[in-house]
Design an enzyme around this catalytic site. Structure first.
Site, PDB file in Angstrom:
ATOM      1  N   ARG A 146      -6.209  34.688 -32.502  1.00 14.42           N
ATOM      2  CA  ARG A 146      -5.571  33.155 -31.285  1.00 14.42           C
ATOM      3  C   ARG A 146      -5.006  32.758 -32.343  1.00 14.42           C
ATOM      4  O   ARG A 146      -5.691  31.863 -33.379  1.00 14.42           O
ATOM      5  CB  ARG A 146      -6.658  33.294 -30.726  1.00 14.42           C
ATOM      6  CG  ARG A 146      -6.687  34.414 -29.833  1.00 14.42           C
ATOM      7  CD  ARG A 146      -8.066  34.676 -29.425  1.00 14.42           C
ATOM      8  NE  ARG A 146      -8.558  35.488 -28.244  1.00 14.42           N
ATOM      9  CZ  ARG A 146      -9.642  36.645 -28.821  1.00 14.42           C
ATOM     10  NH1 ARG A 146      -9.624  36.730 -29.942  1.00 14.42           N
ATOM     11  NH2 ARG A 146     -10.105  38.226 -28.282  1.00 14.42           N
ATOM     12  N   LYS A 170     -13.897  34.500 -29.873  1.00  8.91           N
ATOM     13  CA  LYS A 170     -14.695  34.348 -29.051  1.00  8.91           C
ATOM     14  C   LYS A 170     -15.806  35.057 -28.869  1.00  8.91           C
ATOM     15  O   LYS A 170     -16.663  35.897 -28.793  1.00  8.91           O
ATOM     16  CB  LYS A 170     -13.879  34.753 -27.812  1.00  8.91           C
ATOM     17  CG  LYS A 170     -12.992  34.043 -27.121  1.00  8.91           C
ATOM     18  CD  LYS A 170     -11.994  35.094 -25.691  1.00  8.91           C
ATOM     19  CE  LYS A 170     -10.846  34.510 -25.141  1.00  8.91           C
ATOM     20  NZ  LYS A 170     -11.058  35.241 -24.375  1.00  8.91           N
ATOM     21  N   HIS A 240       0.350  32.845 -28.315  1.00  6.84           N
ATOM     22  CA  HIS A 240      -0.212  33.722 -27.921  1.00  6.84           C
ATOM     23  C   HIS A 240       1.260  34.834 -27.409  1.00  6.84           C
ATOM     24  O   HIS A 240       0.592  36.288 -28.201  1.00  6.84           O
ATOM     25  CB  HIS A 240       0.010  34.115 -25.721  1.00  6.84           C
ATOM     26  CG  HIS A 240      -1.343  35.417 -25.630  1.00  6.84           C
ATOM     27  ND1 HIS A 240      -2.412  35.372 -25.770  1.00  6.84           N
ATOM     28  CD2 HIS A 240      -0.471  35.724 -24.828  1.00  6.84           C
ATOM     29  CE1 HIS A 240      -2.225  36.195 -25.177  1.00  6.84           C
ATOM     30  NE2 HIS A 240      -1.438  36.765 -24.550  1.00  6.84           N
ATOM     31  N   ARG A 243       0.316  36.820 -30.423  1.00  2.00           N
ATOM     32  CA  ARG A 243      -0.047  37.775 -31.184  1.00  2.00           C
ATOM     33  C   ARG A 243       0.331  38.563 -30.629  1.00  2.00           C
ATOM     34  O   ARG A 243      -0.281  40.165 -30.212  1.00  2.00           O
ATOM     35  CB  ARG A 243      -1.914  37.299 -30.039  1.00  2.00           C
ATOM     36  CG  ARG A 243      -2.477  37.836 -29.712  1.00  2.00           C
ATOM     37  CD  ARG A 243      -4.091  36.751 -29.792  1.00  2.00           C
ATOM     38  NE  ARG A 243      -4.794  37.675 -28.920  1.00  2.00           N
ATOM     39  CZ  ARG A 243      -5.893  38.276 -29.744  1.00  2.00           C
ATOM     40  NH1 ARG A 243      -5.972  38.471 -30.809  1.00  2.00           N
ATOM     41  NH2 ARG A 243      -7.013  38.906 -28.556  1.00  2.00           N
ATOM     42  N   HIS A 266     -11.028  42.138 -29.216  1.00  2.00           N
ATOM     43  CA  HIS A 266     -11.049  42.938 -28.124  1.00  2.00           C
ATOM     44  C   HIS A 266     -12.591  43.365 -27.898  1.00  2.00           C
ATOM     45  O   HIS A 266     -12.766  45.038 -28.475  1.00  2.00           O
ATOM     46  CB  HIS A 266     -10.005  44.051 -27.671  1.00  2.00           C
ATOM     47  CG  HIS A 266      -9.041  42.421 -27.345  1.00  2.00           C
ATOM     48  ND1 HIS A 266      -7.610  43.381 -27.070  1.00  2.00           N
ATOM     49  CD2 HIS A 266      -8.784  41.237 -27.242  1.00  2.00           C
ATOM     50  CE1 HIS A 266      -6.548  41.966 -26.871  1.00  2.00           C
ATOM     51  NE2 HIS A 266      -6.698  41.528 -26.720  1.00  2.00           N
ATOM     52  N   TYR A 275      -1.164  45.417 -23.464  1.00  2.00           N
ATOM     53  CA  TYR A 275       0.195  45.338 -24.933  1.00  2.00           C
ATOM     54  C   TYR A 275       1.151  46.395 -25.570  1.00  2.00           C
ATOM     55  O   TYR A 275       1.852  46.955 -25.327  1.00  2.00           O
ATOM     56  CB  TYR A 275      -0.572  44.937 -25.942  1.00  2.00           C
ATOM     57  CG  TYR A 275      -1.192  43.174 -26.296  1.00  2.00           C
ATOM     58  CD1 TYR A 275      -0.602  42.172 -26.113  1.00  2.00           C
ATOM     59  CD2 TYR A 275      -2.834  43.191 -26.481  1.00  2.00           C
ATOM     60  CE1 TYR A 275      -1.036  41.546 -26.148  1.00  2.00           C
ATOM     61  CE2 TYR A 275      -3.575  42.496 -25.990  1.00  2.00           C
ATOM     62  CZ  TYR A 275      -2.513  41.309 -25.622  1.00  2.00           C
ATOM     63  OH  TYR A 275      -3.041  39.711 -26.047  1.00  2.00           O
TER      64      TYR A 275
END
Length: 296
Positions: A146, A170, A240, A243, A266, A275
């Site tokens: 990211r 994250k 993004h 990504r 994720h 995706y």
């Protein structure tokens, strides 16, 4: 009101990024201002669903997209869940709220030709900024990290001997991503230029401005938009999308979904599955050209 405590909770206990906590704070203040101006209600801790619904209607009528409205309401829902946990309220006013319907958002990745056009054919300048910009594009495309993760990369996170980089994602969740040989060579080349900067304010971080300060988000966006505008007619050209391109190209080449999930950082497969639509398109192409029934 407990807004300040809630923001501290998000930052210190949930480990949300400053960008995310600011968004939550802005949403809560916006709702507070609406209640004050429209209903002369200054305390949003004890409100009925009807007030929230009035805000939703006002947002939609002012042209705010359903997706953005849902995000704002998600902030309120998290806040009232927090109040519920503290015992400040006994009922979450948004407990039975249903999100507004939104159109399925499909982001179009860059093609392999477009990626080749930038990374292999683009004449990057042979200076600090040119080498930095190329490394940024290469790293985003070959690792799928990211934008915030890229900015947060530190020199100690790159292990050229083990051919890996350590990424802080994250919720402060760490993951290790393999480093390609071409990416390592670009990093070493850039690092030589980086070490020659006259002043370096944020020495721990890999990506710096020409003045030696830590890279910032809008600059990363401008870099991606600058180079890809020369090779792509796509409307959206952002970090993004790179990504998205990373994930799509891996899946198109046969990578399994679980592996891509781990590389992207994720927490669930559901996040990764967004995706796959381009991979399905690739499978349709193969199916169309190879299946015997299609020849009749």
């Amino acid at each position: 009101m407990a807004i300040k405590s809630f923001i501290s909770y998000l930052s210190l206990e949930k480990n949300y990024s400053p960008h995310t906590t600011k968004a939550y704070h802005n949403d809560l203040i916006a709702f507070q201002n609406f209640c004050k101006q429209q209903f002369d209600v200054g305390d949003i801790d004890q409100v009925s669903y009807s007030l929230i619904r009035s805000w939703v209607v006002a947002l939609v009528e002012s042209g705010v997209s359903h997706r953005s409205v849902n995000r704002k309401i998600a902030s309120l829902k998290a806040y009232y869940k927090f109040l519920l946990g503290l015992g400040i309220i006994s009922i979450n006013p948004l407990a039975k709220h249903k999100a507004l319907k939104t159109a399925k958002k499909i982001e179009i990745p860059f093609s392999e030709v477009e990626m080749e056009g930038v990374l292999s054919q683009m004449p990057f300048e042979d200076n600090f900024e040119g080498r930095r910009d190329k490394l940024i594009i290469e790293l985003l495309y070959t690792t799928g990290i990211r934008r915030a993760e890229l900015i947060g990369l530190k020199v100690k996170d790159v292990d050229c001997q083990a051919m890996t980089i350590k990424v802080l994602g994250k919720r402060n969740k760490e993951r290790i991503i393999p480093l390609l040989e071409a990416t390592k060579e670009l990093f070493l080349s850039y690092n030589l230029q980086r070490n020659e900067l006259e002043t370096v304010e944020d020495d721990a971080y890999i990506f710096l401005t020409e003045k030696g300060n830590k890279m910032y988000e809008t600059l990363v966006y401008r870099i991606i938009n600058k180079y890809f505008s020369l090779v792509s007619a796509k409307v959206k050209k952002s970090p993004h999308i790179l990504r998205h391109t990373f994930a799509t190209h891996l899946l198109n080449k046969g990578a399994d979904l679980n592996s891509v999930k781990e590389l992207l950082g994720h927490s669930s497969l559901a996040s990764t599955q967004v995706y796959t639509h381009n991979s399905i398109a690739e499978l349709k192409k193969v199916h169309f050209s190879a299946h015997p029934r299609n020849k009749k």
